[in-house]
Write a protein that holds these residues in place. Structure first.
Motif, PDB file in Angstrom:
ATOM      1  N   GLY A  84     -39.734  -4.664  17.234  1.00 29.51           N
ATOM      2  CA  GLY A  84     -40.747  -3.696  16.857  1.00 29.51           C
ATOM      3  C   GLY A  84     -42.170  -4.213  16.826  1.00 29.51           C
ATOM      4  N   GLU A  85     -42.409  -5.414  17.348  1.00 29.44           N
ATOM      5  CA  GLU A  85     -43.772  -5.937  17.397  1.00 29.44           C
ATOM      6  C   GLU A  85     -44.625  -5.098  18.361  1.00 29.44           C
ATOM      7  N   PRO A  86     -45.932  -4.981  18.091  1.00 27.76           N
ATOM      8  CA  PRO A  86     -46.802  -4.252  19.033  1.00 27.76           C
ATOM      9  C   PRO A  86     -46.956  -5.037  20.341  1.00 27.76           C
ATOM     10  N   LEU A  87     -46.377  -4.522  21.402  1.00 28.69           N
ATOM     11  CA  LEU A  87     -46.357  -5.229  22.674  1.00 28.69           C
ATOM     12  C   LEU A  87     -46.421  -4.201  23.796  1.00 28.69           C
ATOM     13  N   THR A  88     -47.245  -4.462  24.784  1.00 31.59           N
ATOM     14  CA  THR A  88     -47.384  -3.539  25.914  1.00 31.59           C
ATOM     15  C   THR A  88     -46.206  -3.686  26.861  1.00 31.59           C
ATOM     16  N   ILE A  89     -45.430  -2.602  27.028  1.00 29.60           N
ATOM     17  CA  ILE A  89     -44.306  -2.627  27.956  1.00 29.60           C
ATOM     18  C   ILE A  89     -44.339  -1.364  28.815  1.00 29.60           C
ATOM     19  N   SER A  90     -43.736  -1.449  30.004  1.00 29.43           N
ATOM     20  CA  SER A  90     -43.616  -0.284  30.874  1.00 29.43           C
ATOM     21  C   SER A  90     -42.337  -0.408  31.685  1.00 29.43           C
ATOM     22  N   GLU A  91     -41.851   0.733  32.179  1.00 26.80           N
ATOM     23  CA  GLU A  91     -40.580   0.767  32.895  1.00 26.80           C
ATOM     24  C   GLU A  91     -40.658   1.754  34.048  1.00 26.80           C
ATOM     25  N   ASP A  92     -40.201   1.313  35.228  1.00 28.51           N
ATOM     26  CA  ASP A  92     -40.112   2.179  36.397  1.00 28.51           C
ATOM     27  C   ASP A  92     -38.672   2.162  36.902  1.00 28.51           C
ATOM     28  N   ILE A  93     -38.101   3.341  37.142  1.00 32.46           N
ATOM     29  CA  ILE A  93     -36.720   3.454  37.608  1.00 32.46           C
ATOM     30  C   ILE A  93     -36.714   4.166  38.950  1.00 32.46           C
ATOM     31  N   HIS A  94     -36.020   3.573  39.933  1.00 32.22           N
ATOM     32  CA  HIS A  94     -35.960   4.118  41.287  1.00 32.22           C
ATOM     33  C   HIS A  94     -34.519   4.204  41.753  1.00 32.22           C
ATOM     34  N   PRO A  95     -34.194   5.151  42.621  1.00 34.57           N
ATOM     35  CA  PRO A  95     -32.861   5.161  43.243  1.00 34.57           C
ATOM     36  C   PRO A  95     -32.646   3.881  44.052  1.00 34.57           C
ATOM     37  N   LEU A  96     -31.414   3.430  44.075  1.00 37.12           N
ATOM     38  CA  LEU A  96     -31.100   2.187  44.769  1.00 37.12           C
ATOM     39  C   LEU A  96     -31.498   2.246  46.240  1.00 37.12           C
ATOM     40  N   LYS A  97     -31.393   3.401  46.848  1.00 34.92           N
ATOM     41  CA  LYS A  97     -31.686   3.531  48.276  1.00 34.92           C
ATOM     42  C   LYS A  97     -33.150   3.234  48.604  1.00 34.92           C
ATOM     43  N   GLU A  98     -34.040   3.300  47.601  1.00 37.53           N
ATOM     44  CA  GLU A  98     -35.451   3.007  47.859  1.00 37.53           C
ATOM     45  C   GLU A  98     -35.692   1.545  48.211  1.00 37.53           C
ATOM     46  N   LEU A  99     -34.727   0.682  47.891  1.00 37.05           N
ATOM     47  CA  LEU A  99     -34.870  -0.730  48.270  1.00 37.05           C
ATOM     48  C   LEU A  99     -34.994  -0.886  49.778  1.00 37.05           C
ATOM     49  N   ALA A 100     -34.396   0.041  50.522  1.00 38.60           N
ATOM     50  CA  ALA A 100     -34.424  -0.052  51.987  1.00 38.60           C
ATOM     51  C   ALA A 100     -35.841   0.007  52.533  1.00 38.60           C
ATOM     52  N   ASN A 101     -36.747   0.593  51.774  1.00 37.36           N
ATOM     53  CA  ASN A 101     -38.139   0.710  52.219  1.00 37.36           C
ATOM     54  C   ASN A 101     -39.022  -0.426  51.714  1.00 37.36           C
ATOM     55  N   SER A 102     -38.427  -1.348  50.971  1.00 36.79           N
ATOM     56  CA  SER A 102     -39.210  -2.453  50.413  1.00 36.79           C
ATOM     57  C   SER A 102     -39.080  -3.686  51.306  1.00 36.79           C
ATOM     58  N   ASP A 103     -39.782  -4.717  50.943  1.00 33.61           N
ATOM     59  CA  ASP A 103     -39.765  -5.940  51.741  1.00 33.61           C
ATOM     60  C   ASP A 103     -39.605  -7.153  50.837  1.00 33.61           C
ATOM     61  N   ASN A 104     -38.778  -7.013  49.798  1.00 32.66           N
ATOM     62  CA  ASN A 104     -38.646  -8.110  48.848  1.00 32.66           C
ATOM     63  C   ASN A 104     -37.281  -8.790  48.949  1.00 32.66           C
ATOM     64  N   TRP A 105     -37.090  -9.794  48.156  1.00 33.62           N
ATOM     65  CA  TRP A 105     -35.871 -10.601  48.181  1.00 33.62           C
ATOM     66  C   TRP A 105     -34.645  -9.774  47.833  1.00 33.62           C
ATOM     67  N   LEU A 106     -34.782  -8.844  46.903  1.00 30.36           N
ATOM     68  CA  LEU A 106     -33.657  -8.028  46.495  1.00 30.36           C
ATOM     69  C   LEU A 106     -33.110  -7.196  47.650  1.00 30.36           C
ATOM     70  N   LYS A 107     -33.976  -6.692  48.496  1.00 33.39           N
ATOM     71  CA  LYS A 107     -33.512  -5.924  49.652  1.00 33.39           C
ATOM     72  C   LYS A 107     -32.634  -6.801  50.542  1.00 33.39           C
ATOM     73  N   GLN A 108     -33.061  -8.021  50.781  1.00 36.00           N
ATOM     74  CA  GLN A 108     -32.290  -8.924  51.629  1.00 36.00           C
ATOM     75  C   GLN A 108     -30.898  -9.166  51.059  1.00 36.00           C
ATOM     76  N   ILE A 109     -30.819  -9.342  49.738  1.00 36.53           N
ATOM     77  CA  ILE A 109     -29.542  -9.635  49.097  1.00 36.53           C
ATOM     78  C   ILE A 109     -28.632  -8.407  49.088  1.00 36.53           C
ATOM     79  N   MET A 110     -29.170  -7.266  48.698  1.00 32.50           N
ATOM     80  CA  MET A 110     -28.332  -6.073  48.539  1.00 32.50           C
ATOM     81  C   MET A 110     -27.828  -5.560  49.892  1.00 32.50           C
ATOM     82  N   THR A 111     -28.594  -5.727  50.944  1.00 31.53           N
ATOM     83  CA  THR A 111     -28.157  -5.250  52.253  1.00 31.53           C
ATOM     84  C   THR A 111     -27.249  -6.249  52.958  1.00 31.53           C
ATOM     85  N   ALA A 112     -27.283  -7.516  52.492  1.00 32.13           N
ATOM     86  CA  ALA A 112     -26.450  -8.556  53.112  1.00 32.13           C
ATOM     87  C   ALA A 112     -25.022  -8.525  52.605  1.00 32.13           C
ATOM     88  N   GLU A 113     -24.825  -7.980  51.392  1.00 32.24           N
ATOM     89  CA  GLU A 113     -23.484  -8.008  50.766  1.00 32.24           C
ATOM     90  C   GLU A 113     -22.540  -7.015  51.453  1.00 32.24           C
TER      91      GLU A 113
END
Length: 296
Positions: free
Chosen positions: A267-296
């Motif tokens: 409960g400390e005063p701390l700035t936080i934020s959260e963004d939630i996206h469908p898993l399929k949106e990773l296909a349009n990204s260019d990050n490490w997670l896309k490489q891993i999730m599409t390789a499995e």
């Protein structure tokens, strides 16, 4: 209880014993009996492929060796500052049963241009990795563990980060366990930054537990996680200080992944934020997670 490793320092023996004696005083987690019943039968497993390095700037070795060679450091930090063994009965049971893991220690002001990668192969219900990054260091660390156990398992990773250090931690573990509890927790000293990139894919079910304590000003935690399969996500943060904040980004299948709201644990005063996206949106990204999730 008997020693799990052939050579254990006295402090670890006592700590394991204390966890067994006191566990009933701690909060319970849903369906924790599934883990406890399996572990009581004796589950010490086999493991190989741990990273072993001894350099001026870096030490890496199996946790079984590190509890002796870096005894003071681990006595003060093993399940004390990131994953807290007193937080739940399951955490206490895990401490009592840790049977393998990776230890990594990066010395002050070190800049590693190439990622540190470790990918052990296990058959274990209680693996535990602890990563210590000293002040001013800059590093990328990748954990790619393969676990062949069919029993319920607890995978613990603790990351302890010094003042003004900058860390990117990536995890893409694979397990055949029928019920996985993945706890990835951090402690961050002031001025540090930590980027989590976690790919969690399961065939049965899993709980993913993310946490960081942001200790002071200008401290940043940026977890990004992609989840596929039947999973439950819990993400919390603690901390304080001017310029300190945490931002969570999720890519998940809303039909199979249940996510608790991202929140400040104490409960400390701390700035936080959260963004939630469908898993399929990773296909349009260019990050490490896309490489891993599409390789499995």
């Amino acid at each position: 209880m008997a020693q799990i490793w052939k050579q254990e320092p006295a402090w670890l023996e006592k700590k394991r014993q204390l966890a067994v004696l006191l566990q009933s005083r701690f909060p319970t987690l849903p369906t924790q009996e599934e883990w406890g019943d399996s572990w009581q039968k004796g589950t010490t497993g086999m493991s190989r492929g741990w990273l072993s390095l001894q350099e001026d700037s870096l030490t890496a070795m199996p946790l079984e060796e590190a509890v002796n060679e870096y005894s003071t450091l681990l006595q003060e930090n093993l399940m004390e500052k990131a994953i807290f063994w007193q937080d739940s009965q399951l955490a206490a049971m895990h401490l009592a049963n840790i049977d393998c893991g990776q230890f990594i220690y990066l010395r002050p002001q070190v800049i590693r241009e190439r990622p540190i990668v470790y990918g052990p192969h296990l058959n274990s219900t209680n693996s535990h990795n602890i990563i210590v990054v000293s002040a001013g260091a800059n590093v990328v660390i990748e954990e790619r563990m393969v676990n062949d156990t069919l029993l319920p398992s607890y995978e613990g990773t603790e990351i302890l980060i010094g003042v003004n250090a900058h860390v990117t931690y990536r995890q893409a573990n694979r397990s055949t366990s029928k019920n996985i509890y993945r706890a990835i927790h951090a402690y961050q000293a002031h001025g540090s930054t930590l980027q989590f990139e976690v790919a969690s894919q399961v065939q049965t079910k899993a709980t993913v537990d993310l946490y960081s304590f942001l200790d002071g000003q200008n401290t940043q935690w940026v977890p990004v996680i992609a989840l596929d399969g039947t999973q439950h996500l819990t993400t919390m943060v603690d901390g304080f200080g001017k310029g300190t904040s945490a931002t969570l980004t999720q890519y998940r299948d809303p039909e199979t992944v249940i996510g608790a709201p991202f929140k400040v644990k104490a409960g400390e005063p701390l700035t936080i934020s959260e963004d939630i996206h469908p898993l399929k949106e990773l296909a349009n990204s260019d990050n490490w997670l896309k490489q891993i999730m599409t390789a499995e």
